[in-house]
Design an enzyme around this catalytic site. Structure first.
Site: not given
Length: 165
Positions: A60-62
């Protein structure tokens, strides 16, 4: 512990660490020396977006969160943003490798809230990690501060931030 909200002054004593980009250390596995980023000082005369994620290189972060900031950096700059800082629980070397893996040199600072002291001070953590949130500081004043209420990227994504600029 004080949660930040619009209208607050950005707190004093907030520092992160990061590895400044240099051409000789451009490789993802090259390790520079981390330096202190005095966020409290830097935000006093700039418009800064601080984006926090739980961890570098995570799905999700990337794929969902940080890509938006990378892709829409020109729109952020056009809206008057001087600096975007991506922080996470990861150390400065992991953050530097993450920036390099995304083709970022010095356009965005990928810094460490190592051990999450800042995120802990405002109550925005996920266990020991930094939570997912965004803060906009305009010349020392917080103008936007939102932590994600659930999994996913809504209030801390680039579109939510752009809508508040």
């Amino acid at each position: 512990m004080t949660t930040l909200k619009a209208g607050d002054n950005f707190p004093e004593g907030v520092t992160f660490t990061y590895v400044p980009y240099t051409p000789e250390l451009a490789g993802v596995t090259a390790c520079g020396v981390p330096v202190k980023y005095d966020a409290s000082k830097e935000v006093k005369d700039k418009k800064v977006v601080i984006v926090s994620v739980p961890g570098a290189f995570t799905p999700t972060c990337q794929n969902t969160h940080i890509q938006g900031y990378i892709e829409k950096l020109p729109q952020l700059k056009a809206a008057g943003v001087d600096q975007v800082i991506v922080i996470s629980y990861n150390d400065a070397w992991v953050q530097a490798a993450w920036a390099k893996a995304n083709g970022i040199k010095d356009e965005i600072i990928f810094a460490s809230d190592d051990g999450a002291p800042f995120s802990s001070s405002i109550g925005w953590t996920l266990g020991p990690r930094t939570a997912r949130y965004a803060i906009v500081v305009d010349h020392g004043k917080v103008v936007y501060a939102e932590k994600e209420p659930d999994k996913g990227v809504t209030v801390s994504g680039v579109d939510a931030v752009l809508a508040k600029l």
